[in-house]
Design an enzyme around this catalytic site. Structure first.
Site, short mmCIF file in Angstrom:
data_model
loop_
_atom_site.label_atom_id
_atom_site.label_comp_id
_atom_site.label_asym_id
_atom_site.label_seq_id
_atom_site.Cartn_x
_atom_site.Cartn_y
_atom_site.Cartn_z
N HIS A 102 -20.83 -81.61 18.34
CA HIS A 102 -21.17 -82.34 19.56
C HIS A 102 -22.55 -82.98 19.52
CE1 HIS A 102 -23.38 -78.66 20.50
NE2 HIS A 102 -24.04 -79.36 21.41
C1 UD1 Z 1 -25.90 -80.88 26.24
C2 UD1 Z 1 -27.29 -80.51 25.70
C3 UD1 Z 1 -27.15 -79.84 24.35
C4 UD1 Z 1 -26.18 -78.66 24.39
C5 UD1 Z 1 -24.86 -79.14 24.97
C6 UD1 Z 1 -23.87 -78.02 25.08
C7 UD1 Z 1 -29.06 -82.09 26.38
C8 UD1 Z 1 -29.95 -83.17 25.94
N1 UD1 Z 1 -28.11 -81.69 25.49
O1 UD1 Z 1 -25.37 -81.86 25.38
O2 UD1 Z 1 -28.42 -79.33 23.95
O3 UD1 Z 1 -26.00 -78.15 23.09
O4 UD1 Z 1 -25.09 -79.72 26.27
O5 UD1 Z 1 -22.60 -78.50 25.33
O6 UD1 Z 1 -29.21 -81.58 27.47
N2 UD1 Z 1 -19.27 -84.83 29.45
C9 UD1 Z 1 -18.08 -84.72 30.11
N3 UD1 Z 1 -17.90 -83.64 30.92
C10 UD1 Z 1 -18.86 -82.69 31.10
C11 UD1 Z 1 -20.09 -82.85 30.44
C12 UD1 Z 1 -20.27 -83.91 29.62
O7 UD1 Z 1 -17.18 -85.53 29.98
O8 UD1 Z 1 -18.61 -81.72 31.85
C13 UD1 Z 1 -19.45 -85.97 28.52
C14 UD1 Z 1 -20.03 -87.21 29.14
O9 UD1 Z 1 -19.44 -88.32 28.55
C15 UD1 Z 1 -21.49 -87.18 28.72
C16 UD1 Z 1 -21.41 -86.48 27.37
O10 UD1 Z 1 -20.32 -85.58 27.49
O11 UD1 Z 1 -22.07 -88.41 28.67
C17 UD1 Z 1 -22.65 -85.76 27.00
O12 UD1 Z 1 -23.01 -84.82 27.99
P1 UD1 Z 1 -24.55 -84.44 28.22
O13 UD1 Z 1 -24.67 -83.42 29.28
O14 UD1 Z 1 -25.35 -85.66 28.37
O15 UD1 Z 1 -24.98 -83.79 26.84
P2 UD1 Z 1 -24.18 -82.82 25.87
O16 UD1 Z 1 -23.75 -83.57 24.68
O17 UD1 Z 1 -23.15 -82.03 26.58
#
Ligand code: UD1
Length: 356
Positions: A210
Site C-alpha cells: 500500500h
Molecule cells: C495511511 C498512512 C500510512 C499507513 C496506512 C495504513 C499517511 C500519510 N499514511 O496510508 O502510514 O501505513 O494508512 O493503512 O497517513 N481509502 C479508501 N477507504 C479508506 C481509506 C482510504 O478508499 O477507508 C483510499 C482513498 O482512495 C485514499 C487512499 O486510500 O485516497 C489512501 O488513503 P490515505 O488515508 O490517504 O493513506 P493510506 O494509503 O491509507
C-alpha cells in the site's frame, strides 16, 4: 495486567486515531488507560470504509469514538489541515490533561500539532522510529511529532538512540512495542479465514502492498506481481492499491487471489499460517517476526531493523529478481530476540502517564 495504578490524580486524556494501524495500537493502551483515567477518543475519519475502520472497533473491543471528524481522503495538506481544525475545536472544548497520538500517519501529525499549539502536552506512542527517507510521508510525520512531544514512548532501543541523535533525551521512555501487546492479546482468537479462502497452512504466501513508493508506480506493482507468478498467494488489497490497479488496468497473475482488506484477527491468522509474507507495511514486518513467519519486505529500507538483524526479514524493494530469490531461498538464520519488549508496553505507558 494490573487493575489500577497509583495515581497523582485521575486524568482526562484525549486519544487521536484515524488510520487502520492506529486502531490496533490503541486497543491495548485504551483498555489499560480506562482502568484509571477518563479517555476521550477522537477518530479523524482518515480511514472510513467498514473494512478499514469499523471492523477493528467491533472485533477488538475498542470503545466507540466520542468524536468522528469524518475527514476522509485528500491531499496531505488538505487532509492534515482539516483534521487539525476539527481536533483543535475539541481540545479547546474538552481541556484534556494529555493528548496521545500513535505512529506516523497524517492523523498523528494533526493531533500533535493541534495539541502543542494550544499548549496541551503530547504523548507519542511509537516514538523514535526512522527510515531516514524523507520522501516517505510517514518519516515527515514521525519526525515532526517527536519534536513537539513531551512524552516519547519508544518501542525499541534503536528508537531511543535515534531520538538521542536528534538531541531528544527528555521524556523518552523505552517501554516496548504496543503492537506486541496487541498480538499477544488477540493472537489466540479463533478465525475461520483459512477455510473461507480454502487455504492450507504453510502452503501459501501472503502479500500486502500500500505504500505510495510501490502503488504509485505501475512498474513496481507489475514487478511484485510477476515475482509471485506461479506461487499461491493471498492478497488483501488496500483500497489505495485497488484503485490504482484499476487505473493502470493492471491484472494479477492467476496464482494471486485478491481479497478485500481483512480484520486484525483474520490477518493474524493469515500471518501465522503463511509460508512467507511479502509486504511494504511496517506493522506486518513485526507481526511476521512475532509469529515466526519469514518476511520479505518490499521496500529499500525499514524502521524495524531488529527483524533484519535477527535474520527473519529481508529487504527486496520492488526488484522482481530479488523478490523471486527471497521467495525461493530466504530462510531465517537466527533466534528471534526480545527487542520488542515483553508484551507489557501498554501497562508501562499508563504507569508513566499516571505518575506525570
Ligand atoms: C495511511 C498512512 C500510512 C499507513 C496506512 C495504513 C499517511 C500519510 N499514511 O496510508 O502510514 O501505513 O494508512 O493503512 O497517513 N481509502 C479508501 N477507504 C479508506 C481509506 C482510504 O478508499 O477507508 C483510499 C482513498 O482512495 C485514499 C487512499 O486510500 O485516497 C489512501 O488513503 P490515505 O488515508 O490517504 O493513506 P493510506 O494509503 O491509507
Amino acid at each position: 495486567m494490573r487493575d489500577s495504578y497509583p495515581l497523582m490524580s485521575k486524568m482526562k486524556i484525549i486519544t487521536v486515531v484515524g488510520a487502520r494501524p492506529q486502531f490496533i495500537k490503541a486497543a491495548p493502551v485504551s483498555a489499560e488507560l480506562r482502568k484509571s483515567h477518563e479517555e476521550i477518543m477522537i477518530h479523524t475519519g482518515q480511514h472510513y470504509d467498514d473494512e478499514m475502520s469499523d471492523v477493528f472497533f467491533r472485533t477488538m473491543g475498542i470503545p466507540e469514538p466520542d468524536y468522528n471528524l469524518g475527514v476522509g481522503s485528500g491531499s496531505h495538506a488538505w487532509q492534515t489541515a482539516k483534521m487539525m481544525h476539527g481536533i483543535e475545536e475539541i481540545l479547546v472544548d474538552e481541556q484534556p490533561d494529555r493528548v496521545i497520538v500513535y505512529g506516523d500517519t497524517n492523523s498523528t501529525l494533526a493531533g500533535a500539532l493541534a495539541a502543542v499549539k494550544e499548549h496541551f502536552p503530547v504523548a507519542h506512542v511509537e516514538a523514535g522510529l526512522r527510515s531516514f527517507n524523507m520522501k516517505m510521508p510517514e518519516e515527515v510525520n514521525r519526525r515532526l511529532t517527536d519534536h513537539v512531544s513531551q512524552q516519547l514512548f519508544c518501542p525499541t532501543q534503536t528508537a531511543v538512540t535515534n531520538l538521542k541523535n536528534e538531541g531528544i533525551t527528555e521524556g523518552v521512555h523505552m517501554v516496548g512495542d504496543v503492537m506486541h501487546d496487541a498480538a499477544l492479546m488477540f493472537g489466540d482468537v479463533e478465525s475461520d479465514i483459512l477455510e473461507q479462502l480454502n487455504l492450507e497452512p504453510d502452503n501459501f504466501y501472503l502479500l500486502t502492498v500500500h505504500r505510495p513508493s510501490n502503488t504509485d508506480s505501475e512498474q513496481n506493482l507489475r514487478s511484485i506481481f510477476n515475482a509471485l507468478d506461479g506461487h499461491e498467494t493471498v492478497f488483501p488489497a488496500h483500497p489505495r492499491t485497488s484503485k490504482l490497479m484499476a487505473q493502470y488496468g493492471l491484472k494479477t497473475p492467476e496464482s494471486i487471489k485478491i481479497i478485500k482488506p481483512v480484520s486484525y484477527i483474520e490477518m493474524l491468522e493469515l500471518i501465522k499460517n503463511a509460508r512467507k509474507i511479502l509486504t511494504d507495511s511496517g506493522g506486518m514486518q513485526k507481526e511476521a517476526y512475532f509469529f515466526g513467519t519469514p518476511c520479505i519486505t518490499l521496500r529499500k529500507e525499514t524502521e524495524w531493523v531488529e527483524t533484519i538483524q535477527d535474520g527473519w526479514n529481508v529487504l527486496a524493494g520492488a526488484d522482481c529478481e530479488k523478490i523471486r530469490d527471497a521467495i525461493e531461498n530466504f530462510e531465517p538464520s537466527g533466534e528471534r530476540g526480545t527487542s520488542y519488549g515483553d508484551g507489557e508496553a501498554s501497562r508501562k505507558i499508563v504507569e508513566i502517564l499516571s505518575q506525570s
